[in-house]
Design a protein around this motif. Sequence first.
Motif, short mmCIF file in Angstrom:
data_model
loop_
_atom_site.label_atom_id
_atom_site.label_comp_id
_atom_site.label_asym_id
_atom_site.label_seq_id
_atom_site.Cartn_x
_atom_site.Cartn_y
_atom_site.Cartn_z
N SER A 238 41.84 -20.55 1.58
CA SER A 238 40.88 -21.51 1.99
C SER A 238 39.85 -21.06 2.47
O SER A 238 38.68 -21.66 2.10
N LYS A 239 39.87 -20.17 3.50
CA LYS A 239 38.79 -19.60 3.98
C LYS A 239 37.84 -18.81 3.05
O LYS A 239 36.56 -18.96 3.16
N LEU A 240 38.35 -18.11 2.18
CA LEU A 240 37.69 -17.36 1.15
C LEU A 240 37.00 -18.32 0.17
O LEU A 240 35.95 -18.25 -0.25
N GLY A 241 37.52 -19.27 -0.04
CA GLY A 241 36.87 -20.28 -1.06
C GLY A 241 35.87 -21.14 -0.39
O GLY A 241 34.65 -21.02 -0.79
N VAL A 245 31.63 -20.77 -1.55
CA VAL A 245 30.89 -21.96 -1.71
C VAL A 245 29.78 -22.10 -0.86
O VAL A 245 28.72 -22.24 -1.22
N SER A 246 30.07 -21.74 0.49
CA SER A 246 28.97 -22.08 1.49
C SER A 246 28.02 -21.24 1.72
O SER A 246 26.94 -21.14 1.95
N SER A 247 28.32 -19.89 1.27
CA SER A 247 27.34 -18.71 1.43
C SER A 247 26.83 -18.16 0.14
O SER A 247 25.64 -17.78 0.04
N CYS A 248 27.46 -18.10 -0.91
CA CYS A 248 27.09 -17.51 -2.19
C CYS A 248 26.00 -18.19 -3.05
O CYS A 248 25.29 -17.41 -3.64
N VAL A 382 40.32 -21.21 -6.14
CA VAL A 382 39.90 -21.33 -7.63
C VAL A 382 38.94 -22.25 -7.85
O VAL A 382 38.21 -21.89 -8.52
N THR A 383 38.71 -23.09 -7.05
CA THR A 383 37.33 -24.00 -7.00
C THR A 383 36.03 -23.15 -6.62
O THR A 383 35.34 -23.33 -7.37
N ALA A 384 36.32 -22.18 -5.91
CA ALA A 384 35.13 -21.41 -5.25
C ALA A 384 34.85 -20.42 -6.47
O ALA A 384 33.73 -20.27 -6.73
N ILE A 385 35.68 -19.85 -7.06
CA ILE A 385 35.57 -18.94 -8.18
C ILE A 385 34.87 -19.61 -9.17
O ILE A 385 33.76 -19.19 -9.80
N THR A 386 35.31 -20.86 -9.52
CA THR A 386 34.79 -21.72 -10.69
C THR A 386 33.32 -21.89 -10.30
O THR A 386 32.35 -21.77 -11.16
#
Length: 506
Positions: A238-241, A245-248, A382-386
């Motif tokens: 969750s943290k990774l995701g 989203v927030s930084s990339c 999964v959401t963040a990688i997408t």
Amino acid sequence: MQESRVSNASRNIVFGMFLKGYQILMPFLMRTAMMKFMGMEYLGLNSLFGSILWVLNLAELGVGSAMVYSMYQPIIDGDKKEICALLNLYKKYYRIIGTIIAVVGLALTPFIPYLIKKDVPSDTNVYIVYLLNLFCTVMTYWLYAYKNSLLVAHQRNDVASKVMLVTNTFQYGVQFLIVIFLQDYYWYLVAAIVTQIFTNIITAKMASKLYPEYEPEGQLPREHVENINGKIKDLFTSKLGNVIVSSCDSIVISAYLGLVVNAVYQNYYYIITAVMGIVKVVFDSCTAGIGNSILVDSEEKNYKDLKKLTFITAWLTGFCSACLLCLFQPFMKLWAGEESMFAFSAVICFVVYFFVDQMNQLLLTYKDAAGIWHEDRFRPLVTAITNLILSIIMIQFWGVYGVLWATVISKVVVGMPWLFYNLATALFKRNMKRYILRMVGYGIITAVVCVITYFACTAVTVGGIIGLALKAIICVIVSNLLFLLIFFKTKEFEDTKKIVLRILKR
């Protein structure tokens, strides 16, 4: 117990709102000063390093959320021994986290220039700037950070808010002088470091004064530690995701489009996040109360509370969306100038992004309050990688617009449906299709209200500050009047009115 939760949440919201308003105004003035005296390149650089260090904060692994959640039950039971042992474990973990961030951050130093396409200020050494930012981040973990968990778990966020108000006043005062007279970015960062040190120390002292019976001592049973570690592992994805989203977005924009474009994007994003921050005060102030309610109240009671909070969030978010749609461009023209503005189509993207994010944030609040981390551990990743893949692809065709739509698409198509399923199966034990349709309905109503409010604002032909003020008045009146006409006969409106009256009486 119910009255106590309402009282604590009300106090936290009041102090949190006051602090958030202060934290919005002062950085806004700071950004204005930096644009005028130092240039857009420094704004872009500041945003880029903020994003990089947010990625490094991945080492936190969700320890804070897991620890605060673990304190809810012992606080209810009055188990001081267990709370002290939790503090001791928390202290050890944060020292380890600070060390990991320092080591990994130093290892990444040689690669920093590759994240900047162009526009680096000629008198700035990016390595020194990066290392100063890194040191500031590391100090947040090494200096008594674990003490803040006592305030959060006891719903005394207002104490931390008061401390930050004092220390931030010192920081902004010093930084204003540095920007205006010295125009030296290095000293600007040093002021932030000193402030962070004082904030941690004073917050820890206040927590110790309020709760002197709790000190970091003792050991938890092995099975208890393993249970907490399991929660932390679940929170890692969750943290990774959230980090992706927030930084990339900022990192991708800097790498593909440069620091100046990133600075313009961050000006818009700053306004969006400022409004998000105000709404987030409500969520943060209610999280501990929701967690307590989940432990002691029935599923039916909690589901009814969810519907009430969804209604409140939809109205508040819808009102903010209408204001953003109508006021964004006139405000940016006054603040940054036409040369530092995107087209109106970008504003539409930002407004959609804002609405989706805030409705998603409500669901995340319940997820965190209920500790649904194991079931939810893969969804954020999964959401963040997408989102990241779509951003890298779409930025090459549609620039900044592609980055914004990538975030919206990933949340609506992947993240939110998955989150609905996790809440339905792990917390509420029911089919949530009617609730989902209710949220879709709120989205449609918000779109209609935004369009009508926007056309009402087109009647204002005056420019400048007067025109902006007139449009703001129209936004407040028209949007809220429309929501009132649509909802005033609903049960959710009646319940919300009772809650508001109860808070006002306090």
